[in-house]
Design an enzyme around this catalytic site. Structure first.
Site, short mmCIF file in Angstrom:
data_model
loop_
_atom_site.label_atom_id
_atom_site.label_comp_id
_atom_site.label_asym_id
_atom_site.label_seq_id
_atom_site.Cartn_x
_atom_site.Cartn_y
_atom_site.Cartn_z
N PRO A 127 0.82 -1.21 0.00
CA PRO A 127 0.00 0.00 0.00
C PRO A 127 0.86 1.26 0.00
O PRO A 127 2.05 1.21 0.31
CB PRO A 127 -0.79 -0.11 1.31
CG PRO A 127 0.07 -0.93 2.20
CD PRO A 127 0.86 -1.84 1.32
N CYS A 128 0.22 2.38 -0.32
CA CYS A 128 0.88 3.68 -0.30
C CYS A 128 1.35 3.98 1.13
O CYS A 128 0.60 3.70 2.06
CB CYS A 128 -0.13 4.73 -0.74
SG CYS A 128 0.49 6.41 -0.73
N PRO A 129 2.53 4.52 1.39
CA PRO A 129 3.51 5.02 0.42
C PRO A 129 4.63 4.00 0.13
O PRO A 129 5.71 4.40 -0.30
CB PRO A 129 4.08 6.23 1.15
CG PRO A 129 4.10 5.80 2.60
CD PRO A 129 2.90 4.90 2.77
N ARG A 162 2.82 14.93 1.28
CA ARG A 162 1.79 15.36 2.21
C ARG A 162 2.36 15.23 3.62
O ARG A 162 3.46 14.70 3.81
CB ARG A 162 0.52 14.52 2.05
CG ARG A 162 0.76 13.03 2.14
CD ARG A 162 -0.51 12.24 1.91
NE ARG A 162 -0.24 10.81 1.96
CZ ARG A 162 0.02 10.06 0.90
NH1 ARG A 162 0.02 10.63 -0.30
NH2 ARG A 162 0.24 8.78 1.02
#
Lengths: 79, 389
Positions: A16-18, B190
């Protein structure tokens, strides 16, 4: 399909991100100028995150290809 | 003959799983915790120590006092795991035999992996670092403060964000806010690893006048020039630099050829078994799971590991799985906090920061010692809306 010699492949499918981006950053950190790194990512966020990071960091996005269920990025460490 | 269960690590996960196993299995198992110090740290408290809101003494207790009477505590460092032989070799020469092994060894802080970090930066990821930072903040009379992250993954992802919010408040109370700037250096584009949480955090950063520099992956620190550079090629000047050090898995994992290149244990996301090792389980910060490295994660993983081992000891089929559940508080300063509740399938939808969540975090800090390690705390409330289980 690129004919470049891939120095290192990162199979980040399912990560999954990141995760995919951070794996790429780790490979860039450890690699040499001119290294060609292939990243396979099924995370849709990578489509924007990876090109955005490469643009800021000054490395070359050689190729982006949509494959079956994942995206393939080919990156050259430029500096 | 009772089953022999060895637990490596006396942190929140190791302590809780040992107590739960002893409670569930009684004389059917002999549970041992192996820990190099025998002292248990409540790591979320380091943040408060750094900002002068707490004394370090309440963060540390004797591990023995937290374990059930029948759980053995071996104060020694595990240096090599032999899965086939079912043994763990200890630093002082002893070897411990096990039928089931739980690896809850946590993460290592690698300060020296970033050149100049030790000489040029402060931190709050250990009690010693937090105490040093507290002294430096007492001397601080204004200037540029940079807060950055030395690499992902790192423990307690909300902590750097909490720190900048609480630091901003601290500077106001000390009367030096107007002479200071606070900048969060984020390795991502972010403020926070989880996008939905970033959407809540970033407007608060803006309201509080905290600057955000994105895609700043720290490469090195120049202590004499007071600059920090990123692998993206940026250089930033500072008067006070606070960095989360890079993290890595423990050497017992890498030395036993069990870890990935970062030293993290390949772990089944549902069963928490070490991959391809039927009688070995991993939990907490040392796994390679795509979930926060935090005490909360270990807290929710421990009942799963205990239940699965108890089933195996009794010859049954384990049924309990870990769904990736995590629940963290996130302090936003000014006596307010929010909460991040999520699992593998559902990202967090943090509520608006309020004094209620801040009070809840303080309550948790106070009751931790008498509840969490012993498995006495009721499960945190699940979300009613937004899809979280």
């Amino acid at each position: 399909m690129t004919t470049l010699n891939i120095t290192r492949q990162i199979d980040a499918r399912g990560m999954p991100c990141p995760g995919p981006l951070m794996s790429l950053i780790g490979a860039i950190r450890e690699g040499q100028v001119g290294d060609v790194i292939e990243v396979l990512s099924s995370d849709t966020g990578s489509r924007t995150d990876i090109p955005a990071w490469l643009a800021k960091a000054g490395h070359e996005l050689v190729e982006v290809a949509e494959e079956d269920g994942f995206t393939r990025f080919v990156v050259r460490k430029a500096r | 003959m009772p089953a022999r269960v060895a637990v490596l690590g006396g942190g929140v996960g190791g302590t809780l799983v040992a107590n739960l196993l002893d409670k569930a299995l009684g004389r059917e198992a002999r549970v041992s915790v192996i820990d190099p110090t025998g002292m248990h740290h409540y790591q979320p408290g380091y943040l408060y120590v750094a900002l002068g809101q707490a004394n370090g003494r309440w963060l540390v207790r004797d591990e023995r006092s937290l374990l059930r009477r029948d759980v053995d505590l071996i104060i020694d460092r595990a240096i090599r795991i032999h899965p086939e032989a079912g043994t763990v070799q200890l630093e002082r020469g002893a070897s411990v035999e096990w039928d089931y092994l739980v690896i809850a060894t946590g993460a290592r802080l690698m300060h020296d992996r970033i050149p100049g970090l030790v000489e040029g930066a402060f931190g709050f990821y250990s009690l010693e670092d937090a105490q040093r930072l507290r002294e430096e903040l007492r001397r601080f009379r204004g200037g540029r403060i940079l807060v950055g992250i030395g690499g992902i993954p790192y423990k307690c992802p909300p902590a750097p964000v909490e720190f900048v919010f609480m630091l901003e408040e601290y500077l106001r109370k000390c009367g030096v806010r107007d002479r200071s700037s606070v900048t969060l250096l984020s390795p991502l584009n972010r403020a926070f690893t989880i996008e939905s949480a970033s959407k809540v955090i970033q407007p608060i950063l803006e309201q509080r006048g905290i600057e955000l520099t994105t895609f700043f992956n720290v490469e090195q620190v120049d202590p004499s020039a007071h600059t920090v550079t990123s692998i993206e090629g940026e250089k930033a000047e500072y008067d006070l630099l606070v960095l989360v050090p890079p993290h890595q898995g423990q050497s017992v994992v890498t030395d036993s050829d069990l870890g990935d290149p970062g030293g993290w244990l390949p772990t089944d996301r549902l069963t928490l078994q070490v991959k391809d090792r039927e009688r070995m389980f991993a939990m907490g910060d040392g796994t390679d799971l795509p979930i926060s490295k935090s005490g909360s994660t270990a807290h929710f993983e421990a009942p799963v590991v205990a239940s699965r081992i108890a089933s195996l000891v009794r010859g049954g089929a384990p049924k309990t799985n870990y769904g990736g559940r995590v629940m963290c508080f996130l302090e936003t300063g000014n006596r307010k906090a929010t909460a991040l509740r999520f699992d593998y399938e559902h990202p967090p939808t943090p509520p608006k920061p309020s004094t209620i969540w801040h009070a809840a975090k303080w309550m948790f800090n106070r009751v931790y010692w008498e509840t969490v390690p012993q498995g006495r705390i009721p499960e945190a409330p699940r979300r009613r809306r937004g899809g979280n289980r």
